[in-house]
Scaffold this motif. Structure first.
Motif, mmCIF file in Angstrom:
data_model
loop_
_atom_site.group_PDB
_atom_site.id
_atom_site.type_symbol
_atom_site.label_atom_id
_atom_site.label_comp_id
_atom_site.label_asym_id
_atom_site.label_seq_id
_atom_site.Cartn_x
_atom_site.Cartn_y
_atom_site.Cartn_z
ATOM 1 N N THR A 1 0.827 -1.210 0.000
ATOM 2 C CA THR A 1 0.000 0.000 0.000
ATOM 3 C C THR A 1 0.857 1.253 0.000
ATOM 4 O OG1 THR A 1 -1.820 -1.101 1.150
ATOM 5 C CG2 THR A 1 -1.721 1.303 1.315
ATOM 6 N N VAL A 2 1.891 1.252 0.819
ATOM 7 C CA VAL A 2 2.755 2.428 0.952
ATOM 8 C C VAL A 2 3.534 2.686 -0.335
ATOM 9 C CG1 VAL A 2 4.713 3.406 2.191
ATOM 10 C CG2 VAL A 2 2.946 2.165 3.450
ATOM 11 N N ILE A 3 4.147 1.657 -0.876
ATOM 12 C CA ILE A 3 4.981 1.803 -2.068
ATOM 13 C C ILE A 3 4.177 2.325 -3.251
ATOM 14 C CG2 ILE A 3 6.333 0.539 -3.790
ATOM 15 C CD1 ILE A 3 7.171 -1.344 -1.512
ATOM 16 N N LYS A 4 2.939 1.889 -3.365
ATOM 17 C CA LYS A 4 2.107 2.296 -4.504
ATOM 18 C C LYS A 4 1.949 3.802 -4.611
ATOM 19 C CE LYS A 4 -0.773 -1.862 -5.018
ATOM 20 N NZ LYS A 4 -2.155 -2.405 -4.898
ATOM 21 N N THR A 5 1.937 4.514 -3.485
ATOM 22 C CA THR A 5 1.686 5.953 -3.505
ATOM 23 C C THR A 5 2.782 6.756 -4.191
ATOM 24 O OG1 THR A 5 2.712 6.332 -1.326
ATOM 25 C CG2 THR A 5 0.352 5.788 -1.366
ATOM 26 N N ALA A 6 3.956 6.160 -4.362
ATOM 27 C CA ALA A 6 5.043 6.873 -5.036
ATOM 28 C C ALA A 6 5.612 6.079 -6.211
ATOM 29 C CB ALA A 6 6.167 7.201 -4.045
ATOM 30 N N THR A 7 4.841 5.072 -6.658
ATOM 31 C CA THR A 7 5.298 4.280 -7.811
ATOM 32 C C THR A 7 4.152 4.097 -8.803
ATOM 33 O OG1 THR A 7 4.889 2.194 -6.599
ATOM 34 C CG2 THR A 7 7.126 3.101 -6.513
ATOM 35 N N ILE A 8 3.430 2.995 -8.679
ATOM 36 C CA ILE A 8 2.441 2.650 -9.706
ATOM 37 C C ILE A 8 1.272 3.627 -9.752
ATOM 38 C CG2 ILE A 8 1.072 1.065 -8.272
ATOM 39 C CD1 ILE A 8 0.999 -0.809 -10.769
ATOM 40 N N ASN A 9 0.839 4.156 -8.598
ATOM 41 C CA ASN A 9 -0.264 5.117 -8.615
ATOM 42 C C ASN A 9 0.108 6.357 -9.416
ATOM 43 O OD1 ASN A 9 -1.490 3.319 -6.894
ATOM 44 N ND2 ASN A 9 -1.652 4.711 -5.153
ATOM 45 N N VAL A 10 1.324 6.847 -9.194
ATOM 46 C CA VAL A 10 1.797 8.033 -9.923
ATOM 47 C C VAL A 10 1.958 7.717 -11.400
ATOM 48 C CG1 VAL A 10 3.470 9.906 -9.939
ATOM 49 C CG2 VAL A 10 3.094 8.620 -7.829
ATOM 50 N N ALA A 11 2.539 6.554 -11.695
ATOM 51 C CA ALA A 11 2.771 6.167 -13.091
ATOM 52 C C ALA A 11 1.469 6.067 -13.869
ATOM 53 C CB ALA A 11 3.525 4.840 -13.142
ATOM 54 N N LYS A 12 0.439 5.526 -13.247
ATOM 55 C CA LYS A 12 -0.847 5.405 -13.936
ATOM 56 C C LYS A 12 -1.502 6.762 -14.124
ATOM 57 C CE LYS A 12 -1.940 0.596 -12.827
ATOM 58 N NZ LYS A 12 -2.872 -0.338 -12.141
ATOM 59 N N PHE A 13 -1.414 7.621 -13.116
ATOM 60 C CA PHE A 13 -2.004 8.953 -13.226
ATOM 61 C C PHE A 13 -1.312 9.766 -14.318
ATOM 62 C CE2 PHE A 13 -2.006 13.468 -11.853
ATOM 63 C CZ PHE A 13 -3.358 13.715 -12.033
ATOM 64 N N LEU A 14 0.011 9.662 -14.412
ATOM 65 C CA LEU A 14 0.772 10.425 -15.408
ATOM 66 C C LEU A 14 0.858 9.714 -16.755
ATOM 67 C CD1 LEU A 14 3.764 11.702 -13.209
ATOM 68 C CD2 LEU A 14 1.637 12.892 -13.776
ATOM 69 N N LYS A 15 0.204 8.561 -16.853
ATOM 70 C CA LYS A 15 0.208 7.750 -18.079
ATOM 71 C C LYS A 15 1.624 7.323 -18.472
ATOM 72 C CE LYS A 15 -4.187 9.343 -19.969
ATOM 73 N NZ LYS A 15 -4.924 9.863 -21.131
ATOM 74 N N LEU A 16 2.385 6.910 -17.475
ATOM 75 C CA LEU A 16 3.737 6.395 -17.691
ATOM 76 C C LEU A 16 3.800 4.882 -17.483
ATOM 77 C CD1 LEU A 16 5.771 9.121 -15.744
ATOM 78 C CD2 LEU A 16 5.158 9.090 -18.182
ATOM 79 N N TYR A 17 2.719 4.303 -17.015
ATOM 80 C CA TYR A 17 2.652 2.858 -16.780
ATOM 81 C C TYR A 17 2.327 2.142 -18.092
ATOM 82 C CZ TYR A 17 0.966 -1.578 -14.856
ATOM 83 O OH TYR A 17 0.777 -2.911 -14.580
ATOM 84 N N PRO A 18 2.913 0.968 -18.374
ATOM 85 C CA PRO A 18 3.767 0.119 -17.536
ATOM 86 C C PRO A 18 5.266 0.356 -17.699
ATOM 87 C CG PRO A 18 3.132 -1.103 -19.472
ATOM 88 C CD PRO A 18 2.481 0.258 -19.605
ATOM 89 N N GLN A 19 5.641 1.411 -18.404
ATOM 90 C CA GLN A 19 7.068 1.706 -18.524
ATOM 91 C C GLN A 19 7.667 2.051 -17.169
ATOM 92 O OE1 GLN A 19 7.884 4.984 -21.164
ATOM 93 N NE2 GLN A 19 10.083 4.951 -20.794
ATOM 94 N N LYS A 20 6.880 2.740 -16.353
ATOM 95 C CA LYS A 20 7.344 3.175 -15.037
ATOM 96 C C LYS A 20 6.424 2.628 -13.949
ATOM 97 C CE LYS A 20 10.600 5.944 -16.654
ATOM 98 N NZ LYS A 20 12.035 5.674 -16.407
ATOM 99 N N GLY A 21 6.934 2.627 -12.717
ATOM 100 C CA GLY A 21 6.115 2.308 -11.562
ATOM 101 C C GLY A 21 5.987 0.844 -11.222
ATOM 102 N N THR A 22 6.670 -0.029 -11.949
ATOM 103 C CA THR A 22 6.568 -1.461 -11.733
ATOM 104 C C THR A 22 7.879 -2.129 -12.118
ATOM 105 O OG1 THR A 22 5.214 -3.421 -12.172
ATOM 106 C CG2 THR A 22 5.663 -1.967 -14.038
#
Length: 379
Positions: A314-335
């Motif tokens: 839960t904690v890690i998501k707030t500065a990784t995958i959640n941000v990447a999805k919001f900024l449309k950088l996923y799946p290149q970033k955040g995982t």
């Protein structure tokens, strides 16, 4: 040629247990239970048996060019250096111009972002500043977002702050339209990143914008939402409507909520944590209390785990995958998955301290020591 991480406890950010990770040409190539080095050539192996492996952090609010300026020229904060970003465990950074768009501009911000990219981390910027009409490079926000690769949205536009230009609803509608259309044309996030001050209205104008227009709520993110208790309650209401909220690391619990306290409250109230992010406001002015440090982002996340007993995923998501999805950088970033960028942190299992930082497949910190500094940093 190859970098092989052996036997780390992996959170990508969901837990997948102990895995080997093979990195090649800046990308994650394989993630498996066991990867043999026998058929590999020119391979560096790192033993991760006593490490926790997580994605590199994405900090979506950093004054890479320097913040401040509210107290005259002497209060202008210098540009950030690469090692400060690496020490924070950040491998992707989004630069903001902030309050001072007179002695700094978007061209300076873009040049700094390009410099950081050349030094080895991933960088983006927002076009704009506190005020509306906002600072741009080409003369229009829509053109900046459409045509300049690094520009992913508009920000940080200031609301509820005596330093803002006190925009009207119509002004905010027009800016949001440019952001949305620019994002569509340029295949970008096209977001509006909003600085929220301590003013009495909080995000009232944002609520009006959502209620009176057809803009998708997902394109807006109010930041500093934990700076005071009344604003945080507005943020929860915005979250319940389906919006994203961004909390700022290092906030005091005297008038607002620290990130650990705020996240614990959201967990207790069973809120949608997929729409919650945390950023540092790094290298910005703390209004007479020094410079906001990027390292506070990781420190707050670690405190969430160690002192609030919030699960690490839960904690890690707030500065990784959640941000990447919001900024449309996923799946290149955040995982950490095959074909994602090889942006990886290794943490000491006992202390959760940052041990190793890998950005784009290259090691920038190892055993807690910086191995690669910026171009003009002292050796």
């Amino acid at each position: 040629m190859f970098l092989l991480l052996k036997g780390g406890e992996c959170y990508i950010p969901e837990s997948i247990g102990k895995k080997d990770i093979l990195i090649a040409v800046g990308k994650v190539y394989r993630v498996e239970d066991e990867i043999s080095k026998d058929k590999l050539w020119d391979v560096e192996i790192i033993d991760c048996s006593d490490k926790i492996i997580i994605p590199g952090l994405i900090d979506q609010h950093v004054h890479i060019l320097g913040g401040g300026g509210e107290e005259g020229p002497v209060s202008r904060i210098p540009e950030i250096q690469l090692s400060e970003i690496i020490c924070a465990g950040v491998t992707t950074v989004v630069g903001v111009l902030g309050f001072d768009s007179i002695t700094r501009n978007i061209a300076n911000l873009l040049a700094k972002a390009n410099g950081l990219q050349a030094e080895g981390i991933t960088s983006y910027i927002y076009t704009g500043s506190y005020s509306i009409p906002t600072s741009t490079l080409t003369g229009k926000s829509i053109t900046d977002i459409s045509l300049i690769d690094k520009v992913i949205g508009v920000g940080e536009v200031a609301l509820a702050d005596y330093r803002s230009s006190h925009p009207t609803l119509q002004m905010l509608k027009e800016l949001s339209s440019e952001a949305k259309m620019g994002g569509m044309i340029g295949a970008k996030a096209g977001i509006v990143h909003m600085h929220i001050g301590d003013g009495k209205e909080g995000i009232k104008l944002l609520f009006e914008l959502i209620h009176e227009t057809d803009f998708p709520i997902e394109m807006f993110i109010p930041t500093h939402i934990n700076r005071n208790k009344k604003l945080f309650e507005q943020g929860i209401q915005f979250l319940d409507m389906g919006g994203f909220i961004d909390m700022t690391a290092g906030e005091s619990s005297e008038k607002g909520y620290s990130v650990p306290d705020a996240l614990a409250k959201l967990v207790q109230e069973n809120k949608n944590l997929d729409n919650v992010t945390v950023s540092s406001d790094g290298n910005g002015s703390n209004l007479g209390n020094g410079i906001c440090k990027m390292t506070q982002l990781f420190n707050d996340l670690r405190d969430c785990i160690q002192y609030k007993n919030i699960d690490i995923e839960t904690v890690i998501k707030t500065a990784t995958i959640n941000v990447a999805k919001f900024l449309k950088l996923y799946p290149q970033k955040g995982t950490i998955k095959p074909e994602s960028d090889a942006d990886i942190l290794m943490l000491d299992k006992k202390t959760l301290a940052i041990d190793t930082v890998i950005a784009g497949g290259k090691v920038f910190m190892k055993d807690g020591q910086i191995t690669k500094k910026g171009t003009f940093e002292n050796n």
